[in-house]
Design a protein around this motif. Sequence first.
Motif, PDB file in Angstrom:
ATOM      1  N   ASP A  66       0.838  -1.202   0.000  1.00 52.80           N
ATOM      2  CA  ASP A  66       0.000   0.000   0.000  1.00 52.80           C
ATOM      3  C   ASP A  66       0.872   1.252   0.000  1.00 52.80           C
ATOM      4  OD1 ASP A  66      -2.299   1.513   0.040  1.00 52.80           O
ATOM      5  OD2 ASP A  66      -2.500   1.451   2.225  1.00 52.80           O
ATOM      6  N   ILE A  67       1.668   1.427  -1.052  1.00 54.58           N
ATOM      7  CA  ILE A  67       2.588   2.562  -1.136  1.00 54.58           C
ATOM      8  C   ILE A  67       1.809   3.812  -1.543  1.00 54.58           C
ATOM      9  CG2 ILE A  67       4.622   3.482  -2.325  1.00 54.58           C
ATOM     10  CD1 ILE A  67       5.540   0.592  -2.727  1.00 54.58           C
ATOM     11  N   PRO A  68       1.981   4.933  -0.841  1.00 52.52           N
ATOM     12  CA  PRO A  68       1.258   6.156  -1.190  1.00 52.52           C
ATOM     13  C   PRO A  68       1.569   6.591  -2.616  1.00 52.52           C
ATOM     14  CG  PRO A  68       2.306   6.363   0.960  1.00 52.52           C
ATOM     15  CD  PRO A  68       2.834   5.101   0.343  1.00 52.52           C
ATOM     16  N   SER A  69       0.569   7.157  -3.278  1.00 54.16           N
ATOM     17  CA  SER A  69       0.757   7.577  -4.660  1.00 54.16           C
ATOM     18  C   SER A  69       1.658   8.798  -4.767  1.00 54.16           C
ATOM     19  CB  SER A  69      -0.601   7.878  -5.306  1.00 54.16           C
ATOM     20  OG  SER A  69      -1.304   8.851  -4.547  1.00 54.16           O
ATOM     21  N   SER A  70       1.616   9.666  -3.774  1.00 54.36           N
ATOM     22  CA  SER A  70       2.473  10.849  -3.785  1.00 54.36           C
ATOM     23  C   SER A  70       3.887  10.462  -3.368  1.00 54.36           C
ATOM     24  CB  SER A  70       1.919  11.908  -2.832  1.00 54.36           C
ATOM     25  OG  SER A  70       1.922  11.415  -1.507  1.00 54.36           O
ATOM     26  N   ASP A  71       4.805  11.411  -3.505  1.00 50.39           N
ATOM     27  CA  ASP A  71       6.195  11.130  -3.159  1.00 50.39           C
ATOM     28  C   ASP A  71       6.378  11.272  -1.652  1.00 50.39           C
ATOM     29  OD1 ASP A  71       8.797  10.483  -3.383  1.00 50.39           O
ATOM     30  OD2 ASP A  71       9.420  12.262  -4.495  1.00 50.39           O
ATOM     31  N   ALA A  72       5.687  10.402  -0.903  1.00 50.82           N
ATOM     32  CA  ALA A  72       5.707  10.503   0.556  1.00 50.82           C
ATOM     33  C   ALA A  72       7.091  10.210   1.127  1.00 50.82           C
ATOM     34  CB  ALA A  72       4.681   9.545   1.157  1.00 50.82           C
ATOM     35  N   LEU A  73       7.802   9.265   0.521  1.00 45.78           N
ATOM     36  CA  LEU A  73       9.114   8.904   1.054  1.00 45.78           C
ATOM     37  C   LEU A  73      10.058  10.087   1.048  1.00 45.78           C
ATOM     38  CD1 LEU A  73      11.065   6.827   2.160  1.00 45.78           C
ATOM     39  CD2 LEU A  73      11.625   6.176  -0.190  1.00 45.78           C
ATOM     40  N   MET A 120      11.950  11.468   4.292  1.00 47.77           N
ATOM     41  CA  MET A 120      13.417  11.496   4.301  1.00 47.77           C
ATOM     42  C   MET A 120      13.923  12.907   4.596  1.00 47.77           C
ATOM     43  SD  MET A 120      14.901   8.526   3.756  1.00 47.77           S
ATOM     44  CE  MET A 120      16.489   8.993   3.095  1.00 47.77           C
ATOM     45  N   HIS A 121      13.256  13.905   4.023  1.00 49.59           N
ATOM     46  CA  HIS A 121      13.637  15.298   4.285  1.00 49.59           C
ATOM     47  C   HIS A 121      13.488  15.625   5.769  1.00 49.59           C
ATOM     48  CE1 HIS A 121      14.110  19.625   3.597  1.00 49.59           C
ATOM     49  NE2 HIS A 121      13.049  19.792   4.379  1.00 49.59           N
ATOM     50  N   SER A 122      12.405  15.125   6.376  1.00 51.29           N
ATOM     51  CA  SER A 122      12.170  15.380   7.796  1.00 51.29           C
ATOM     52  C   SER A 122      13.240  14.718   8.663  1.00 51.29           C
ATOM     53  CB  SER A 122      10.785  14.871   8.198  1.00 51.29           C
ATOM     54  OG  SER A 122      10.561  15.050   9.574  1.00 51.29           O
ATOM     55  N   VAL A 123      13.587  13.473   8.334  1.00 55.05           N
ATOM     56  CA  VAL A 123      14.631  12.767   9.085  1.00 55.05           C
ATOM     57  C   VAL A 123      15.959  13.498   8.959  1.00 55.05           C
ATOM     58  CG1 VAL A 123      15.996  10.642   9.193  1.00 55.05           C
ATOM     59  CG2 VAL A 123      13.518  10.513   8.900  1.00 55.05           C
ATOM     60  N   ARG A 124      16.299  13.871   7.735  1.00 55.20           N
ATOM     61  CA  ARG A 124      17.562  14.572   7.495  1.00 55.20           C
ATOM     62  C   ARG A 124      17.595  15.904   8.240  1.00 55.20           C
ATOM     63  NH1 ARG A 124      17.107  14.822   2.446  1.00 55.20           N
ATOM     64  NH2 ARG A 124      18.059  12.797   1.989  1.00 55.20           N
ATOM     65  N   ALA A 125      16.463  16.619   8.253  1.00 58.81           N
ATOM     66  CA  ALA A 125      16.392  17.908   8.933  1.00 58.81           C
ATOM     67  C   ALA A 125      16.631  17.749  10.435  1.00 58.81           C
ATOM     68  CB  ALA A 125      15.031  18.557   8.678  1.00 58.81           C
ATOM     69  N   GLN A 126      16.087  16.677  11.028  1.00 58.83           N
ATOM     70  CA  GLN A 126      16.305  16.421  12.454  1.00 58.83           C
ATOM     71  C   GLN A 126      17.788  16.173  12.749  1.00 58.83           C
ATOM     72  OE1 GLN A 126      14.549  16.104  15.427  1.00 58.83           O
ATOM     73  NE2 GLN A 126      12.895  17.233  14.437  1.00 58.83           N
ATOM     74  N   LEU A 127      18.417  15.386  11.912  1.00 58.20           N
ATOM     75  CA  LEU A 127      19.830  15.079  12.129  1.00 58.20           C
ATOM     76  C   LEU A 127      20.695  16.322  11.959  1.00 58.20           C
ATOM     77  CD1 LEU A 127      20.057  11.681  10.210  1.00 58.20           C
ATOM     78  CD2 LEU A 127      19.977  12.014  12.687  1.00 58.20           C
ATOM     79  N   ILE A 128      20.407  17.111  10.928  1.00 52.78           N
ATOM     80  CA  ILE A 128      21.193  18.329  10.686  1.00 52.78           C
ATOM     81  C   ILE A 128      20.946  19.346  11.783  1.00 52.78           C
ATOM     82  CG2 ILE A 128      21.467  20.295   9.131  1.00 52.78           C
ATOM     83  CD1 ILE A 128      20.884  18.421   6.810  1.00 52.78           C
ATOM     84  N   SER A 129      19.687  19.468  12.227  1.00 57.82           N
ATOM     85  CA  SER A 129      19.356  20.411  13.295  1.00 57.82           C
ATOM     86  C   SER A 129      20.111  20.087  14.568  1.00 57.82           C
ATOM     87  CB  SER A 129      17.845  20.384  13.563  1.00 57.82           C
ATOM     88  OG  SER A 129      17.515  21.200  14.667  1.00 57.82           O
ATOM     89  N   HIS A 130      20.249  18.780  14.868  1.00 55.68           N
ATOM     90  CA  HIS A 130      20.978  18.384  16.070  1.00 55.68           C
ATOM     91  C   HIS A 130      22.447  18.745  15.953  1.00 55.68           C
ATOM     92  CE1 HIS A 130      22.425  16.081  19.477  1.00 55.68           C
ATOM     93  NE2 HIS A 130      23.285  15.499  18.669  1.00 55.68           N
TER      94      HIS A 130
END
Length: 210
Positions: free
Chosen positions: A185-192, A196-206
């Motif tokens: 059930d993969i979302p039709s939009s580019d959800a990944l 991924m941007h959110s994960v990367r932002a958390q790591l960079i913010s830290h």
Amino acid sequence: MYKILVIEDNPDIVANIYAFFEPKGFELDNAHNGYSGLTLASNNRYDVILLDVMLPGMDGTQLCKKLREELHDKTPVLMLTARDTILDKVAGFDSGADDYLVKPFSLVELECRIKALIRRTEDDHFAHSIAVGALSLNNSEHTIIRDGQSLKLTPTGFKILHILMSTAPRVVSKAEIEEKVWGLDIPSSDALRTHMHSVRAQLISHLTHP
């Protein structure tokens, strides 16, 4: 993608396996006898081992026992054999095999069994803590710590980071991550990309704001 060791001395079966799996992105190694198979298994990391029972030099049952008892290798083993009696299957499982497929077999079924073994192994990994460099992830407590500080991720972001950490340093494809996170059930939009941007932002913010 995934890496498979095929320990099989029948060239036709080996050729069919390669022709079916390589176009799908699988990486394969092949050994034609038990001794070379044991050497490859000892010196490399594989996601699954396809093991023929009737092998020259050392049969599959002996090889599997050595992997489990001497090398303590937990790589999933799927035995391939023409022997289909209950006693034969019991002997295979007693040697440490995880699954059993009788020849002749469907390559589609073989792929399904391989993926099931890989999923089972990856699900087992979720029960443990993982550390990559200064980053540590505890699945049971659902925490991520870097240099003593906690990072906050969404449940999906947490799962994506767990996939990346548990498979490091292997490169994980977009399709592989999507399958592990959402299944069929993969979302039709580019959800990944968004996650991924959110994960990367958390790591960079830290890193920039300790």
